[in-house]
Design a protein around this motif. Structure first.
Motif, PDB file in Angstrom:
ATOM      1  N   ILE A 127      57.500  33.027 -86.176  1.00  0.00           N
ATOM      2  CA  ILE A 127      56.748  33.404 -87.268  1.00  0.00           C
ATOM      3  C   ILE A 127      56.782  34.727 -87.575  1.00  0.00           C
ATOM      4  O   ILE A 127      56.516  35.686 -86.721  1.00  0.00           O
ATOM      5  CB  ILE A 127      55.339  33.015 -86.788  1.00  0.00           C
ATOM      6  CG1 ILE A 127      54.933  31.592 -86.645  1.00  0.00           C
ATOM      7  CG2 ILE A 127      54.075  33.494 -88.205  1.00  0.00           C
ATOM      8  CD1 ILE A 127      53.510  30.815 -86.351  1.00  0.00           C
ATOM      9  N   ARG A 133      57.242  32.806 -81.679  1.00  0.00           N
ATOM     10  CA  ARG A 133      57.553  31.377 -81.802  1.00  0.00           C
ATOM     11  C   ARG A 133      58.343  31.122 -83.388  1.00  0.00           C
ATOM     12  O   ARG A 133      58.259  30.334 -83.945  1.00  0.00           O
ATOM     13  CB  ARG A 133      56.151  30.746 -82.102  1.00  0.00           C
ATOM     14  CG  ARG A 133      55.483  30.685 -80.507  1.00  0.00           C
ATOM     15  CD  ARG A 133      56.382  29.791 -79.715  1.00  0.00           C
ATOM     16  NE  ARG A 133      55.806  29.616 -78.371  1.00  0.00           N
ATOM     17  CZ  ARG A 133      56.112  30.517 -77.151  1.00  0.00           C
ATOM     18  NH1 ARG A 133      57.191  31.018 -77.087  1.00  0.00           N
ATOM     19  NH2 ARG A 133      55.523  29.992 -76.075  1.00  0.00           N
ATOM     20  N   VAL A 150      44.433  27.668 -80.616  1.00  0.00           N
ATOM     21  CA  VAL A 150      45.442  27.917 -79.685  1.00  0.00           C
ATOM     22  C   VAL A 150      44.929  28.571 -78.251  1.00  0.00           C
ATOM     23  O   VAL A 150      44.442  29.612 -78.284  1.00  0.00           O
ATOM     24  CB  VAL A 150      46.539  29.000 -80.307  1.00  0.00           C
ATOM     25  CG1 VAL A 150      47.599  29.132 -79.543  1.00  0.00           C
ATOM     26  CG2 VAL A 150      47.131  28.338 -81.797  1.00  0.00           C
ATOM     27  N   THR A 199      47.914  23.628 -86.394  1.00  0.00           N
ATOM     28  CA  THR A 199      48.603  24.676 -87.881  1.00  0.00           C
ATOM     29  C   THR A 199      49.413  25.660 -87.158  1.00  0.00           C
ATOM     30  O   THR A 199      50.421  25.807 -87.739  1.00  0.00           O
ATOM     31  CB  THR A 199      47.293  25.479 -88.293  1.00  0.00           C
ATOM     32  OG1 THR A 199      46.122  24.601 -88.515  1.00  0.00           O
ATOM     33  CG2 THR A 199      47.656  26.306 -89.298  1.00  0.00           C
ATOM     34  N   PHE A 200      49.324  26.309 -85.944  1.00  0.00           N
ATOM     35  CA  PHE A 200      50.241  27.096 -85.319  1.00  0.00           C
ATOM     36  C   PHE A 200      51.696  26.452 -85.015  1.00  0.00           C
ATOM     37  O   PHE A 200      52.613  26.942 -85.386  1.00  0.00           O
ATOM     38  CB  PHE A 200      49.606  27.678 -83.988  1.00  0.00           C
ATOM     39  CG  PHE A 200      50.579  28.080 -82.853  1.00  0.00           C
ATOM     40  CD1 PHE A 200      51.095  29.185 -83.387  1.00  0.00           C
ATOM     41  CD2 PHE A 200      50.715  27.592 -81.713  1.00  0.00           C
ATOM     42  CE1 PHE A 200      52.127  29.826 -82.367  1.00  0.00           C
ATOM     43  CE2 PHE A 200      51.399  28.128 -80.964  1.00  0.00           C
ATOM     44  CZ  PHE A 200      52.180  29.193 -81.115  1.00  0.00           C
ATOM     45  N   GLU A 202      53.283  26.012 -88.478  1.00  0.00           N
ATOM     46  CA  GLU A 202      53.555  27.125 -88.991  1.00  0.00           C
ATOM     47  C   GLU A 202      55.030  27.700 -88.168  1.00  0.00           C
ATOM     48  O   GLU A 202      55.892  27.860 -89.068  1.00  0.00           O
ATOM     49  CB  GLU A 202      52.827  28.103 -89.139  1.00  0.00           C
ATOM     50  CG  GLU A 202      51.498  28.052 -89.715  1.00  0.00           C
ATOM     51  CD  GLU A 202      52.007  28.421 -91.328  1.00  0.00           C
ATOM     52  OE1 GLU A 202      52.780  29.158 -91.501  1.00  0.00           O
ATOM     53  OE2 GLU A 202      51.299  27.665 -92.231  1.00  0.00           O
ATOM     54  N   ALA A 203      54.896  27.451 -86.910  1.00  0.00           N
ATOM     55  CA  ALA A 203      56.127  28.151 -86.188  1.00  0.00           C
ATOM     56  C   ALA A 203      57.330  27.188 -86.483  1.00  0.00           C
ATOM     57  O   ALA A 203      58.528  27.659 -86.728  1.00  0.00           O
ATOM     58  CB  ALA A 203      55.646  27.700 -84.688  1.00  0.00           C
ATOM     59  N   ILE A 229      44.305  32.376 -78.971  1.00  0.00           N
ATOM     60  CA  ILE A 229      44.372  32.711 -80.430  1.00  0.00           C
ATOM     61  C   ILE A 229      42.973  32.175 -81.136  1.00  0.00           C
ATOM     62  O   ILE A 229      43.067  31.059 -81.792  1.00  0.00           O
ATOM     63  CB  ILE A 229      45.747  32.533 -81.112  1.00  0.00           C
ATOM     64  CG1 ILE A 229      46.608  33.244 -80.471  1.00  0.00           C
ATOM     65  CG2 ILE A 229      45.562  33.419 -82.633  1.00  0.00           C
ATOM     66  CD1 ILE A 229      48.157  33.164 -81.237  1.00  0.00           C
ATOM     67  N   GLY A 243      40.504  30.849 -83.521  1.00  0.00           N
ATOM     68  CA  GLY A 243      40.361  30.629 -85.131  1.00  0.00           C
ATOM     69  C   GLY A 243      41.423  29.958 -85.682  1.00  0.00           C
ATOM     70  O   GLY A 243      41.848  29.971 -86.956  1.00  0.00           O
ATOM     71  N   VAL A 244      42.902  29.931 -84.881  1.00  0.00           N
ATOM     72  CA  VAL A 244      43.990  29.316 -85.306  1.00  0.00           C
ATOM     73  C   VAL A 244      44.275  27.969 -84.817  1.00  0.00           C
ATOM     74  O   VAL A 244      44.215  27.880 -83.399  1.00  0.00           O
ATOM     75  CB  VAL A 244      45.102  30.041 -85.119  1.00  0.00           C
ATOM     76  CG1 VAL A 244      46.458  29.346 -85.471  1.00  0.00           C
ATOM     77  CG2 VAL A 244      45.127  31.528 -85.833  1.00  0.00           C
ATOM     78  N   GLN A 257      55.257  23.283 -77.412  1.00  0.00           N
ATOM     79  CA  GLN A 257      55.932  24.162 -78.282  1.00  0.00           C
ATOM     80  C   GLN A 257      57.553  24.147 -78.186  1.00  0.00           C
ATOM     81  O   GLN A 257      58.302  24.077 -79.237  1.00  0.00           O
ATOM     82  CB  GLN A 257      55.439  25.504 -78.161  1.00  0.00           C
ATOM     83  CG  GLN A 257      53.979  25.661 -78.588  1.00  0.00           C
ATOM     84  CD  GLN A 257      53.448  27.039 -78.038  1.00  0.00           C
ATOM     85  OE1 GLN A 257      54.017  27.977 -78.223  1.00  0.00           O
ATOM     86  NE2 GLN A 257      52.408  27.115 -77.588  1.00  0.00           N
TER      87      GLN A 257
END
Lengths: 445, 249
Positions: free
Chosen positions: A398, A396, B142, B97-98, B101-102, B90, B92-93, B158
């Motif tokens: 990152i 993605r 996620v 936020t994911f 960040e992406a 995933i 905890g993410v 996404q």
């Protein structure tokens, strides 16, 4: 036979300083110290020959010539506080083990709250201390020479005592600042926390090195959580890179009381956190969680023992580690269910991420169950970051380093967010973030 | 946009792709169909740089550059996107936020300003509405605890946020009911433009009723054994893959 070359300097140090230790005129304290030093002399500094010290050697202490720390008035520009201004309530600051009133905030204590320095209270109100000091720790002092040494040498530390039903809303921050001197210093802070029935408090201990000196902090902490009381006790250990951090805590939890603890370790070249919790009455509940983040050649040992003495008691223990380079994490977790402790629940989990081929984690869970109607479980896993998740994040856009850090943060975030006092989570996550950004800088350098 | 030339790839030392040639022009939607085990997912992973997929021969040019030399994150930042057949959980993410960040990683790569939390929430709200994504899917970790359909919607979300130039959809239709399929197809179609291309990998023709391809290829035993227009997909639906499996053997 104790290794005298390691033990002798501490015995000498006691002889040299005993007259000057606080409370010298108190008979009960003098006898406590005598018992402590005798036990220490008999057992010596623990060595890996002892089962409880199998993975951790204090040998490196023998290579350092420690001088006893003295109170000093060094100025500190930047107090390493974890609580943003306004969030913290009262704050006690210790420098090289000694209380510094000028840096602390202990005015306006509510009715029923005693909070202050051990040295001061030994002078002003020693009678209130004699009931608990040395008593909680006595249970296993024979097996814990470091606590015995602390008892002999204790000079200062914090005391928090809450009277029946008193709730201290704002977290109390205790900052231990080390590494200010030129030579290697040793100190033995002793802390006492007594929550009388129905009282509540949140404590955030922050151990931070502000220089790059060598020092030994050999702490001892006794905790009493009375019936229906709740103590949230969180500790961040971020000592300097050359520090030795040894800590022995003894905790007693009463009827329907809660002891909720979290230990976050990022500092010190060698550290050992030993916590013993006794769930002495029905309904006692213990949550003993933590995380360690290690790099370089750091060594961090977490050794816990939770005793279910009474029936209907619960414990939940999760420790997570992130270990890089040649660092080593040790987790020894014992859960003991005593004969009469029916209907108890105990759950323990150790999980570690190894970020390098030479990093190591030794996990030794132990269940000792003498009752027949109990639910106990334990587990330990060690592994690498989830490669599928890493690829997913990178696919993605990152970058790899960021993706790795997101996964590490997520791994620890789960357990950090399980603490009861949610208001402290940002402070703990900030420490995690600090470790990660430091890792990024080291990589870039 | 994309030129695949004589691509050979192995997984665990076993040759899965055995000489693929495929050129995708800007704006074109290509479908790759084929039986299980024909190498469809391997093609998707080789194009996005997953480790363990080793190219032994051939080359792939993306906008004239050697795609295979780029790290996965660079490919993504340059506009290559894979909608996973099995999206990864995933813990905890938080999903939001994911996503942020992406997007910010990709924007940073392009030399664009990153979006702050407020700006991002605004963008996210709009996309979420279009795709029928439930709000709580953004707060949860996620893909953790997501149903099969939610995971696929999350992939398309996404994609809608990152706005790739080359979208690779790996069995995005598997496990979806017809309504979810339509929503997802709408999401993909909304991105269609003369500059954007797509490679739709599927076992069944069903998805291609909604995402109508310009070209259809049949992949069998690591090679493209037939190419044609959209009618080829319908033909396959009737006759199955048996003929190709035999032929390639």
């Amino acid at each position: 036979m104790p290794d005298s070359s390691l033990t002798r300097p501490f015995l000498d140090s006691f002889e040299a300083s005993r007259a000057a230790l606080p409370g010298a005129g108190l008979d009960w304290l003098a006898s406590l110290r005598e018992t402590g030093i005798a036990r220490f002399a008999e057992r010596g500094l623990p060595s890996p020959r002892l089962e409880a010290w199998k993975y951790t050697s204090l040998g490196p202490l023998g290579k350092v010539d420690f001088a006893p720390a003295r109170p000093d008035s060094i100025s500190i520009d930047h107090l390493p506080t974890l609580l943003p201004h306004g969030q913290g309530g009262h704050r006690l600051v210790f420098v090289d083990g000694y209380f510094r009133a000028d840096l602390s905030r202990v005015d306006d204590l509510p009715e029923g709250v005693e909070l202050g320095s051990l040295a001061a209270l030994l002078t002003s109100a020693p009678d209130g201390l004699s009931e608990h000091l040395g008593r909680v720790g006595a249970a296993e002092a024979g097996e814990q020479p470091l606590l015995a040494l602390n008892t002999a040498m204790m000079a200062d530390g914090f005391v928090l005592r809450l009277r029946r039903g008193v709730c201290l809303a704002a977290p109390v921050e205790i900052v231990f600042v080390g590494a200010t001197g030129d030579g290697a210093l040793a100190y033995h802070p002793r802390n006492l926390i007594v929550l009388e029935p129905g009282s509540q408090a949140t404590i955030l201990e922050h151990h931070a090195g502000i220089g790059d000196g060598t020092y030994l902090a050999n702490g001892g902490t006794e905790v009493v959580v009375g019936a229906d009381a709740a103590l949230h006790h969180y500790k961040v250990q971020a000592e300097s890179d050359k520090a030795f951090h040894l800590s022995t805590a003894q905790v007693e939890v009463g009827r329907n009381a809660l002891y909720d603890a979290f230990l976050l370790t990022t500092g010190a070249r060698l550290s050992r956190n030993e916590v013993t919790v006794r769930l002495t009455e029905a309904g006692a509940d213990c949550r003993l969680n933590g995380a360690y983040m290690l790099r370089g050649s750091q060594h961090c040992d977490t050794t816990t023992a939770i005793h279910h003495v009474a029936p209907h008691t619960n414990c939940r223990e999760v420790f997570k580690g992130v270990v890089d380079d040649t660092a080593r994490g040790v987790f020894q977790g014992r859960i003991v269910v005593h004969k009469d402790a029916q209907h108890t629940n105990g759950h323990q989990l150790s999980k570690a991420l190894l970020l390098s081929d030479r990093a190591e984690v030794d996990a030794k869970p132990e269940l000792e169950i003498y009752a027949d109607d109990v639910k106990c479980s334990h587990g330990a896993t060690t592994g690498d970051l989830d490669r599928a998740a890493l690829f997913y994040l990178r696919s993605r856009g990152i970058p790899e380093v960021e993706a790795r850090h997101m996964l590490i943060e997520a791994f620890l975030s789960e357990t950090i967010h399980a603490i009861a006092a949610q208001g402290i989570c940002p402070a703990l996550m900030a420490s995690v973030g600090h470790w990660l950004s430091d890792a990024r800088m080291r990589r870039a350098a | 946009m994309l030129e695949i030339k004589n691509l050979h790839a192995t997984v665990d030392g076993k040759e899965i792709l055995r000489g693929i040639d495929l050129t995708i022009a800007p704006g074109a939607v290509h479908a790759v169909m084929g039986p299980n085990g024909s190498g469809k997912s391997t093609l998707a992973y080789v194009l996005t740089g997953r480790e363990g997929y080793d190219v032994t021969e051939g080359e792939v040019l993306y906008e004239g550059r050697n795609l295979l030399e780029m790290a996965p994150e660079e490919r993504a930042a340059e506009g290559v996107f894979l909608a996973f057949q099995y999206p990864v959980e995933i813990p905890g993410v938080p999903n939001s936020t994911f996503l942020r960040e992406a997007l910010n990683a990709v924007r940073r790569h392009r030399g664009e300003d990153t979006l702050d939390a407020m700006q991002f929430v605004k963008l996210l709200r709009a996309k979420v509405k279009e795709l029928g994504v439930a709000d709580d899917m953004l707060k949860r970790a996620v893909n953790v605890g997501f149903s099969g359909g939610e995971k696929k919607r999350n992939e398309v979300l996404q994609m809608a946020i990152l706005e790739p130039k080359l979208a690779i959809l790996d069995e995005t239709d598997s496990g979806l009911d017809i309504d979810a399929l339509k929503t997802i197809a709408e999401g993909v179609n909304a991105l269609r433009s003369p500059e954007r291309s797509a490679l739709v990998i599927t076992h069944y023709q069903r998805l291609l009723d909604y995402i109508v391809p310009d070209h259809v290829h049949v992949l069998a035993r690591g090679r493209i054994v037939q190419s044609g227009g959209k009618e080829l997909a319908q033909e396959l639906e009737r006759s199955g893959y048996a003929a190709y499996v035999g032929e390639a053997a």
